[in-house]
Motif scaffolding. Structure first.
Motif, PDB file in Angstrom:
ATOM      1  N   ARG A 216      -1.476 -12.723  14.854  1.00 36.99           N
ATOM      2  CA  ARG A 216      -2.017 -11.367  14.912  1.00 36.99           C
ATOM      3  C   ARG A 216      -0.959 -10.410  15.445  1.00 36.99           C
ATOM      4  N   LEU A 217      -0.910  -9.239  14.826  1.00 32.62           N
ATOM      5  CA  LEU A 217       0.083  -8.237  15.187  1.00 32.62           C
ATOM      6  C   LEU A 217      -0.617  -6.945  15.590  1.00 32.62           C
ATOM      7  N   PRO A 218      -0.104  -6.243  16.596  1.00 35.23           N
ATOM      8  CA  PRO A 218      -0.662  -4.932  16.939  1.00 35.23           C
ATOM      9  C   PRO A 218      -0.169  -3.888  15.944  1.00 35.23           C
ATOM     10  N   ALA A 219      -1.072  -3.025  15.505  1.00 36.91           N
ATOM     11  CA  ALA A 219      -0.712  -1.969  14.550  1.00 36.91           C
ATOM     12  C   ALA A 219      -1.280  -0.643  15.031  1.00 36.91           C
ATOM     13  N   THR A 220      -0.613   0.439  14.671  1.00 36.64           N
ATOM     14  CA  THR A 220      -1.009   1.790  15.067  1.00 36.64           C
ATOM     15  C   THR A 220      -1.148   2.655  13.823  1.00 36.64           C
ATOM     16  N   LEU A 243       4.056  -1.085  12.795  1.00 40.39           N
ATOM     17  CA  LEU A 243       4.076  -2.465  13.292  1.00 40.39           C
ATOM     18  C   LEU A 243       5.259  -2.665  14.219  1.00 40.39           C
ATOM     19  N   PRO A 244       5.250  -3.743  15.005  1.00 36.50           N
ATOM     20  CA  PRO A 244       6.420  -4.039  15.840  1.00 36.50           C
ATOM     21  C   PRO A 244       7.658  -4.260  14.980  1.00 36.50           C
ATOM     22  N   GLY A 300     -15.937  -2.465   7.117  1.00 37.44           N
ATOM     23  CA  GLY A 300     -14.489  -2.316   7.119  1.00 37.44           C
ATOM     24  C   GLY A 300     -14.033  -0.938   6.698  1.00 37.44           C
ATOM     25  N   SER A 301     -14.504  -0.477   5.531  1.00 39.41           N
ATOM     26  CA  SER A 301     -14.038   0.806   5.016  1.00 39.41           C
ATOM     27  C   SER A 301     -14.496   1.972   5.883  1.00 39.41           C
ATOM     28  N   GLY A 302     -15.703   1.873   6.456  1.00 39.38           N
ATOM     29  CA  GLY A 302     -16.186   2.943   7.322  1.00 39.38           C
ATOM     30  C   GLY A 302     -15.351   3.075   8.582  1.00 39.38           C
ATOM     31  N   TRP A 303     -15.018   1.942   9.182  1.00 38.00           N
ATOM     32  CA  TRP A 303     -14.235   1.984  10.415  1.00 38.00           C
ATOM     33  C   TRP A 303     -12.816   2.472  10.140  1.00 38.00           C
ATOM     34  N   LEU A 304     -12.211   2.012   9.050  1.00 35.71           N
ATOM     35  CA  LEU A 304     -10.822   2.363   8.776  1.00 35.71           C
ATOM     36  C   LEU A 304     -10.660   3.811   8.324  1.00 35.71           C
ATOM     37  N   THR A 305     -11.644   4.351   7.619  1.00 29.63           N
ATOM     38  CA  THR A 305     -11.479   5.698   7.067  1.00 29.63           C
ATOM     39  C   THR A 305     -12.162   6.786   7.879  1.00 29.63           C
ATOM     40  N   ARG A 306     -13.087   6.417   8.801  1.00 26.30           N
ATOM     41  CA  ARG A 306     -13.846   7.443   9.521  1.00 26.30           C
ATOM     42  C   ARG A 306     -13.788   7.292  11.047  1.00 26.30           C
ATOM     43  N   GLN A 307     -13.890   6.059  11.529  1.00 24.90           N
ATOM     44  CA  GLN A 307     -14.056   5.852  12.971  1.00 24.90           C
ATOM     45  C   GLN A 307     -12.735   5.629  13.700  1.00 24.90           C
ATOM     46  N   LEU A 308     -11.813   4.921  13.096  1.00 20.60           N
ATOM     47  CA  LEU A 308     -10.532   4.629  13.735  1.00 20.60           C
ATOM     48  C   LEU A 308      -9.720   5.920  13.837  1.00 20.60           C
ATOM     49  N   MET A 310      -6.615   8.709  14.536  1.00 23.14           N
ATOM     50  CA  MET A 310      -5.172   8.762  14.361  1.00 23.14           C
ATOM     51  C   MET A 310      -4.504   8.306  15.650  1.00 23.14           C
ATOM     52  N   GLY A 311      -3.516   7.457  15.540  1.00 22.18           N
ATOM     53  CA  GLY A 311      -2.889   6.887  16.718  1.00 22.18           C
ATOM     54  C   GLY A 311      -3.647   5.698  17.273  1.00 22.18           C
ATOM     55  N   GLY A 312      -4.829   5.410  16.678  1.00 22.35           N
ATOM     56  CA  GLY A 312      -5.623   4.272  17.145  1.00 22.35           C
ATOM     57  C   GLY A 312      -4.952   2.946  16.835  1.00 22.35           C
ATOM     58  N   GLU A 313      -5.358   1.912  17.546  1.00 21.75           N
ATOM     59  CA  GLU A 313      -4.741   0.598  17.412  1.00 21.75           C
ATOM     60  C   GLU A 313      -5.713  -0.399  16.798  1.00 21.75           C
ATOM     61  N   LEU A 314      -5.164  -1.349  16.101  1.00 24.13           N
ATOM     62  CA  LEU A 314      -5.931  -2.437  15.513  1.00 24.13           C
ATOM     63  C   LEU A 314      -5.049  -3.670  15.453  1.00 24.13           C
ATOM     64  N   ALA A 315      -5.661  -4.801  15.150  1.00 18.96           N
ATOM     65  CA  ALA A 315      -4.913  -6.062  15.013  1.00 18.96           C
ATOM     66  C   ALA A 315      -4.970  -6.506  13.561  1.00 18.96           C
ATOM     67  N   LEU A 316      -3.873  -7.030  13.071  1.00 16.08           N
ATOM     68  CA  LEU A 316      -3.829  -7.528  11.699  1.00 16.08           C
ATOM     69  C   LEU A 316      -2.911  -8.730  11.607  1.00 16.08           C
ATOM     70  N   GLN A 317      -3.023  -9.403  10.490  1.00 18.34           N
ATOM     71  CA  GLN A 317      -2.147 -10.520  10.151  1.00 18.34           C
ATOM     72  C   GLN A 317      -1.555 -10.257   8.778  1.00 18.34           C
ATOM     73  N   VAL A 318      -0.341 -10.649   8.573  1.00 17.51           N
ATOM     74  CA  VAL A 318       0.283 -10.570   7.257  1.00 17.51           C
ATOM     75  C   VAL A 318       0.212 -11.967   6.642  1.00 17.51           C
ATOM     76  N   ARG A 319      -0.505 -12.058   5.519  1.00 16.13           N
ATOM     77  CA  ARG A 319      -0.672 -13.356   4.864  1.00 16.13           C
ATOM     78  C   ARG A 319       0.264 -13.477   3.672  1.00 16.13           C
ATOM     79  N   ASP A 320       1.063 -14.514   3.699  1.00 17.35           N
ATOM     80  CA  ASP A 320       1.950 -14.824   2.588  1.00 17.35           C
ATOM     81  C   ASP A 320       1.115 -15.131   1.348  1.00 17.35           C
ATOM     82  N   ASN A 321       1.472 -14.550   0.215  1.00 13.71           N
ATOM     83  CA  ASN A 321       0.706 -14.728  -1.022  1.00 13.71           C
ATOM     84  C   ASN A 321       1.657 -15.086  -2.158  1.00 13.71           C
ATOM     85  N   PRO A 322       2.217 -16.300  -2.146  1.00 11.87           N
ATOM     86  CA  PRO A 322       3.256 -16.657  -3.121  1.00 11.87           C
ATOM     87  C   PRO A 322       2.783 -16.615  -4.563  1.00 11.87           C
ATOM     88  N   ALA A 323       1.472 -16.736  -4.790  1.00 16.72           N
ATOM     89  CA  ALA A 323       0.967 -16.690  -6.156  1.00 16.72           C
ATOM     90  C   ALA A 323       1.087 -15.307  -6.769  1.00 16.72           C
TER      91      ALA A 323
END
Length: 466
Positions: A216-220, A243-244, A300-308, A310-323
């Motif tokens: 998990r990575l911190p994101a702004t 991201l860091p 998900g879409s409500g929180w990301l587009t309305r509630q979160l 500007m400058g807010g923080e969240l956690a995410l992961q980058v998933r490798d997708n070789p396909a």
């Protein structure tokens, strides 16, 4: 001293003396050439790992990479105690199943019960009455780990079909298929426990820890804006996340976001195609608002587009997708998508621009020309620079003869076949309902089942749909 005669037309033959050292040198060159030819043949054979007799076979069917990572983790653990053969399901042949004393199948489901692209051939040969009809597997003991998403009606449909097909061939299951919803940790631990109970694993051995998502990575939130104001469809928002330093990904990879949710269940995860490259300085997403019948927005879409904020923080992961990783720069690329699928396609176009690949064709569908020209300035610039050779856009709500992106592709069959003849790859990103199945059916009509299967096996037909 040895010599040979050099024959030249109209001239007297002149003796040419060759020393013993020169003969040895020539022989060495000849031997090296033969060894090189043999090595080339060995390299071709090595592209498909040979199955050792008595080895544990670990076969995976993976669309997004999770099943492949789990299979690799199983192979690493079991190889410490004995021979292991790790293969994509399409690579598995009758001899592999006959030679294995034990087989573990780790199988994702694509869409509504379909096999992933790297399992299409196996499904045709073994599960749909194809060329392996006479094969019996009564000596094979096996277990199936079925990965899926319970939001689909055919939850883990392919993994369960794989289990049924193996049973019908006489193979002996050690236990019932273990189904896993969105890489749920509890289900994965249950699978590991079953392997321990059946002596596949020994005490202290693990095969699931860390095999799923990345750290998990911190994101702004750096920026957020609506790209389709006035559209008859729901809002599409372009998010730029900081991201860091040092976080890396490739075109085609996935961002897995932790979305807070009220109640004891805790946060939920939502996946989005990454629309940018690390060199862009931010991880970029496209999020379409999900509007429910009662007027509320999706979690998900409500929180990301309305509630979160500007400058807010969240956690995410980058998933490798070789396909869904990029093809070689020299290969022409046909990109097909609709809606927010332009996110994944945009990342591929940016990657192609970076390496100077110009043979790119984008077919993209949205609702209206007036309001839904997503990333219009970028596409126009790439078209002008020659990095985008063709651009076909279709707007379903406008009164035009072509209503959907699959119709535009069907109207360009001759051009499509010309690109495929040049070795082009077809990458599809967007809606699992409607667009992606329609494009798939069109390619089946044009290429036939074997032709489309070969395209997939060559890595020239890739899909990232949702």
């Amino acid at each position: 001293m040895r010599y040979c005669r050099c024959r030249q037309a109209g001239k007297q033959a002149v003796p040419v003396f060759i020393s013993a050292a020169q003969w040895l040198q020539a022989g060495a060159f000849a031997l090296a050439y033969l060894l090189l030819c043999g090595l080339c043949l060995r390299v071709r054979d090595a592209q498909r790992p040979a199955a050792a007799a008595g080895a544990t076979l670990i076969a995976y069917a993976s669309q997004g990479g999770s099943a492949r990572k789990l299979a690799q983790r199983h192979a690493e653990t079991l190889a410490r105690r004995g021979p292991v053969t790790l293969l994509a399901l399409n690579q598995v042949q009758a001899a592999d199943l006959e030679n294995a004393h034990l087989a573990l199948f780790i199988a994702s489901t694509y869409g509504e019960g379909e096999p992933p692209d790297n399992a299409l051939r196996f499904a045709r040969l073994w599960l749909r009455g194809g060329g392996q009809d006479g094969a019996a597997l009564s000596r094979l003991h096996y277990a199936v780990l079925a990965l899926g998403d319970s939001e689909y009606r055919q939850f883990c449909g392919f993994g369960l079909a794989l289990d049924r097909g193996l049973r019908e061939r006489g193979a002996r299951p050690m236990f019932a298929p273990q189904t896993v919803d969105r890489l749920d940790d509890r289900a994965l631990v249950e699978w590991q426990n079953r392997l321990l109970e059946n002596a596949v694993l020994e005490s202290g051995e693990t095969v699931v820890d860390g095999a799923g998502q990345g750290a998990r990575l911190p994101a702004t939130v750096l920026d957020r804006r609506c790209l389709n104001a006035g559209s008859p469809g729901a809002g599409v928002y372009h998010l730029r996340l900081g991201l860091p330093p040092g976080v890396d990904w490739r075109a085609g990879d996935i961002a897995v976001l932790d979305i807070p949710r009220e109640g004891p269940e805790g946060p939920v995860q939502r996946e989005y195609s990454i629309a940018s490259l690390p060199s862009d300085g931010a991880l970029e997403l496209l999020v379409r608002q999900v509007c429910k019948d009662d007027g509320s927005f999706g979690v998900g879409s409500g929180w990301l587009t309305r509630q979160l904020p500007m400058g807010g923080e969240l956690a995410l992961q980058v998933r490798d997708n070789p396909a869904f990783h990029p093809p070689p720069p020299e290969r022409p690329l046909i990109l097909v998508g609709n809606g927010t699928g332009i996110a994944g396609l945009r990342a591929h176009l940016r990657a192609r621009v970076q390496v100077g690949a110009h043979a790119n064709w984008l077919l993209f569908g949205e609702r209206t020309r007036a309001h839904d020209r997503l990333f219009d300035d970028e596409l126009a610039a790439w078209l002008g620079s020659g990095h985008l050779q063709r651009l076909d856009r279709v707007y379903s709500r406008d009164n035009e003869p072509l209503r959907y992106v699959q119709d535009a592709l069907a109207a360009q069959q001759q051009e499509l076949q010309a690109w495929l003849a040049r070795g082009a790859a077809v990458f599809v990103c967007g809606s699992l309902e409607g667009m992606a199945p329609a494009v798939h059916r069109l390619l089946l009509e044009i290429l036939g089942e074997r032709g489309l299967e070969d395209l997939s096996l060559e890595g020239r037909y890739r899909r990232d749909v949702y």
